[in-house]
Motif scaffolding. Sequence first.
Motif, PDB file in Angstrom:
ATOM      1  N   TYR A  72      -6.855 -27.765  21.480  1.00 48.71           N
ATOM      2  CA  TYR A  72      -7.804 -26.731  21.895  1.00 48.71           C
ATOM      3  C   TYR A  72      -7.924 -25.640  20.832  1.00 48.71           C
ATOM      4  N   SER A  73      -6.790 -25.312  20.205  1.00 54.44           N
ATOM      5  CA  SER A  73      -6.810 -24.309  19.141  1.00 54.44           C
ATOM      6  C   SER A  73      -7.652 -24.791  17.957  1.00 54.44           C
ATOM      7  N   ILE A  74      -7.464 -26.059  17.565  1.00 59.12           N
ATOM      8  CA  ILE A  74      -8.258 -26.639  16.468  1.00 59.12           C
ATOM      9  C   ILE A  74      -9.732 -26.682  16.844  1.00 59.12           C
ATOM     10  N   LEU A  75     -10.008 -27.060  18.099  1.00 64.45           N
ATOM     11  CA  LEU A  75     -11.396 -27.120  18.578  1.00 64.45           C
ATOM     12  C   LEU A  75     -12.059 -25.758  18.500  1.00 64.45           C
ATOM     13  N   ASN A  76     -11.333 -24.708  18.885  1.00 65.28           N
ATOM     14  CA  ASN A  76     -11.894 -23.360  18.829  1.00 65.28           C
ATOM     15  C   ASN A  76     -12.145 -22.905  17.398  1.00 65.28           C
ATOM     16  N   ASN A 129      -2.907 -23.390  32.345  1.00 67.10           N
ATOM     17  CA  ASN A 129      -3.700 -23.076  31.154  1.00 67.10           C
ATOM     18  C   ASN A 129      -5.193 -23.013  31.463  1.00 67.10           C
ATOM     19  N   SER A 130      -5.519 -22.586  32.682  1.00 64.75           N
ATOM     20  CA  SER A 130      -6.925 -22.549  33.107  1.00 64.75           C
ATOM     21  C   SER A 130      -7.772 -21.642  32.215  1.00 64.75           C
ATOM     22  N   GLU A 131      -7.240 -20.493  31.824  1.00 66.26           N
ATOM     23  CA  GLU A 131      -8.014 -19.538  31.023  1.00 66.26           C
ATOM     24  C   GLU A 131      -8.431 -20.151  29.685  1.00 66.26           C
ATOM     25  N   LEU A 132      -7.489 -20.842  29.034  1.00 62.33           N
ATOM     26  CA  LEU A 132      -7.783 -21.484  27.753  1.00 62.33           C
ATOM     27  C   LEU A 132      -8.857 -22.555  27.920  1.00 62.33           C
ATOM     28  N   VAL A 133      -8.702 -23.402  28.930  1.00 63.90           N
ATOM     29  CA  VAL A 133      -9.645 -24.504  29.150  1.00 63.90           C
ATOM     30  C   VAL A 133     -11.030 -23.967  29.529  1.00 63.90           C
ATOM     31  N   ILE A 134     -11.082 -22.963  30.414  1.00 65.35           N
ATOM     32  CA  ILE A 134     -12.362 -22.410  30.858  1.00 65.35           C
ATOM     33  C   ILE A 134     -13.095 -21.733  29.700  1.00 65.35           C
ATOM     34  N   ASN A 135     -12.376 -20.905  28.920  1.00 70.34           N
ATOM     35  CA  ASN A 135     -13.018 -20.216  27.795  1.00 70.34           C
ATOM     36  C   ASN A 135     -13.563 -21.199  26.767  1.00 70.34           C
ATOM     37  N   THR A 136     -12.805 -22.261  26.499  1.00 69.57           N
ATOM     38  CA  THR A 136     -13.269 -23.279  25.548  1.00 69.57           C
ATOM     39  C   THR A 136     -14.493 -24.005  26.093  1.00 69.57           C
ATOM     40  N   SER A 137     -14.461 -24.331  27.389  1.00 71.46           N
ATOM     41  CA  SER A 137     -15.606 -25.010  28.011  1.00 71.46           C
ATOM     42  C   SER A 137     -16.854 -24.139  27.960  1.00 71.46           C
ATOM     43  N   LYS A 138     -16.689 -22.844  28.191  1.00 72.12           N
ATOM     44  CA  LYS A 138     -17.825 -21.924  28.117  1.00 72.12           C
ATOM     45  C   LYS A 138     -18.407 -21.904  26.706  1.00 72.12           C
ATOM     46  N   ARG A 139     -17.525 -21.857  25.697  1.00 73.12           N
ATOM     47  CA  ARG A 139     -17.996 -21.833  24.305  1.00 73.12           C
ATOM     48  C   ARG A 139     -18.780 -23.103  23.961  1.00 73.12           C
ATOM     49  N   VAL A 140     -18.272 -24.238  24.426  1.00 77.19           N
ATOM     50  CA  VAL A 140     -18.963 -25.511  24.177  1.00 77.19           C
ATOM     51  C   VAL A 140     -20.345 -25.497  24.818  1.00 77.19           C
ATOM     52  N   ASP A 141     -20.438 -24.999  26.052  1.00 80.07           N
ATOM     53  CA  ASP A 141     -21.724 -24.961  26.753  1.00 80.07           C
ATOM     54  C   ASP A 141     -22.713 -24.030  26.059  1.00 80.07           C
ATOM     55  N   VAL A 142     -22.231 -22.831  25.646  1.00 79.59           N
ATOM     56  CA  VAL A 142     -23.117 -21.871  24.974  1.00 79.59           C
ATOM     57  C   VAL A 142     -23.587 -22.428  23.635  1.00 79.59           C
ATOM     58  N   LEU A 143     -22.665 -23.049  22.887  1.00 83.00           N
ATOM     59  CA  LEU A 143     -23.038 -23.654  21.605  1.00 83.00           C
ATOM     60  C   LEU A 143     -24.063 -24.763  21.805  1.00 83.00           C
ATOM     61  N   SER A 144     -23.849 -25.571  22.837  1.00 86.72           N
ATOM     62  CA  SER A 144     -24.787 -26.660  23.121  1.00 86.72           C
ATOM     63  C   SER A 144     -26.176 -26.103  23.422  1.00 86.72           C
ATOM     64  N   LYS A 145     -26.230 -25.021  24.185  1.00 84.42           N
ATOM     65  CA  LYS A 145     -27.526 -24.422  24.504  1.00 84.42           C
ATOM     66  C   LYS A 145     -28.167 -23.835  23.248  1.00 84.42           C
ATOM     67  N   GLU A 146     -27.364 -23.151  22.413  1.00 84.22           N
ATOM     68  CA  GLU A 146     -27.903 -22.588  21.169  1.00 84.22           C
ATOM     69  C   GLU A 146     -28.479 -23.689  20.281  1.00 84.22           C
ATOM     70  N   LEU A 147     -27.784 -24.818  20.216  1.00 84.62           N
ATOM     71  CA  LEU A 147     -28.269 -25.933  19.394  1.00 84.62           C
ATOM     72  C   LEU A 147     -29.583 -26.491  19.940  1.00 84.62           C
ATOM     73  N   VAL A 148     -29.694 -26.551  21.272  1.00 86.76           N
ATOM     74  CA  VAL A 148     -30.946 -27.030  21.876  1.00 86.76           C
ATOM     75  C   VAL A 148     -32.089 -26.074  21.544  1.00 86.76           C
ATOM     76  N   VAL A 149     -31.830 -24.753  21.687  1.00 87.01           N
ATOM     77  CA  VAL A 149     -32.855 -23.747  21.387  1.00 87.01           C
ATOM     78  C   VAL A 149     -33.275 -23.844  19.921  1.00 87.01           C
TER      79      VAL A 149
END
Length: 325
Positions: A72-76, A129-149
Motif C-alpha cells: 500500500y505504501s508503494i502504491l501510494n 488498517n481500515s484508514e489506510l485501505v479506505i484512503n488508498t481506495s479514495k485516491r484510486v477512485d479520484v485518480l480514475s475520475k481525473e483520468l476519465v475527465v
Amino acid sequence: MKKVKYYFDSESLAYKKISPKKRRSFAYISLFLLSSGLFGTLAFVVLLNTPYFETPKDRLQAREIDNLKIRYSILNKKMDQIDEVLAGIEERDNNIYRIYFNTSAIPDEQRKAGFGGVNRYKELEGYNNSELVINTSKRVDVLSKELVVQSKSLDEIMKLAKEKNKLLSAIPAIQPVRNENLRAVASGFGYRSDPFTKVRKFHAGMDFSSKTGTPIYATGDGIVENADNTASGYGNHIVIRHGYGYETLYGHLSKYKVRAGQHVKRGDIIGYVGSTGRSEAPHLHYEVHKNGEVVNPLNFYYGNISAAEYVAISKLANQENQSLD
C-alpha cells in the motif's frame, strides 16, 4: 501427614474420630478441577492475545499484513507520481491547448470532485488498517475520475484540432495573383476615386493589375458558390464560400476554370484575369467577406509573401488613388 479430626461424644464421654464423607470429598475434587480448568482456559486466551505467545499461523498472518502495508505504501508513492504527471497534463490542457483552440478551461472542482451520497467504503470499515485501505481506495477512485475527465478533454481537443486544421485551410491566406505576374497593385481597400465618375467612393476590395489570361488562384479551401456574370458591375466573377463565415469574390475574369458547387483547394487555379463588367483595364478585383461584412484583404496575405513584400504591397494599397472598377 494427613490431619485426623476428632469430636467429643457426650454420651460416651469420649473423643471419636471424624471420618469424611466420600460425597463431600468428590465435590471438593470436582470443584477444584473445574476451577483449574476455567483458570487455565482464561490464561490461555490471555496468552493468545499477547505478543509473547504466537502460533505459526499468527506469525504468517503478521508477515502478510506487514507485506500488504508495504505494498500500500508503494502504491501510494506511485499514485503521488501519477498525480504529478497528471497535474502537468492538466496544466498544459487548460493553459495551452484550450487557450489555443479558444475554449474554456476545465475547473479544478470538476477535475478533482469526490463522490458524494452513499458511503462507498462502508465495507472497508472496522478493521485494524481500515484508514489506510479506505484512503488508498479514495485516491484510486479520484485518480480514475481525473483520468476519465482528462481523456474526454483530450478527445475534445483532438476534435477541435481537426476543426482548427479545416479553419486554417479555409481562411483566405494568399494573394489571388502571384507577384511575378503582377503589373501593380492598382488600388486598395477603402475610399478611392471612381474611374468613370471621378467621385470618391468606397472600394470594397483590392485591384491587382495584370495582363489578360493571368491565372487567378483560390485563396482558401471552399466551395464555388457562383461562377457567372449575374452580379452588376463585376462582369464574369466567382464567389467561393469557405465556411467559418468567410467568402471571397473574384471579379472581371476573362474566363472560368471552375463551376458552381465545385470544391477547391487553396492554390487551385479558378479562372483568368480579364476586363469584363465595369472595368477600365485588365485586372482582378478581389474581395474578402467575414460574417457578411467586407474586410480588408491586405490582412490575409500571410500565406505566400514575405514581410518585405507585404510592406511594399501595403504602401501601394493604402494610397488613395483611382480604382480600376
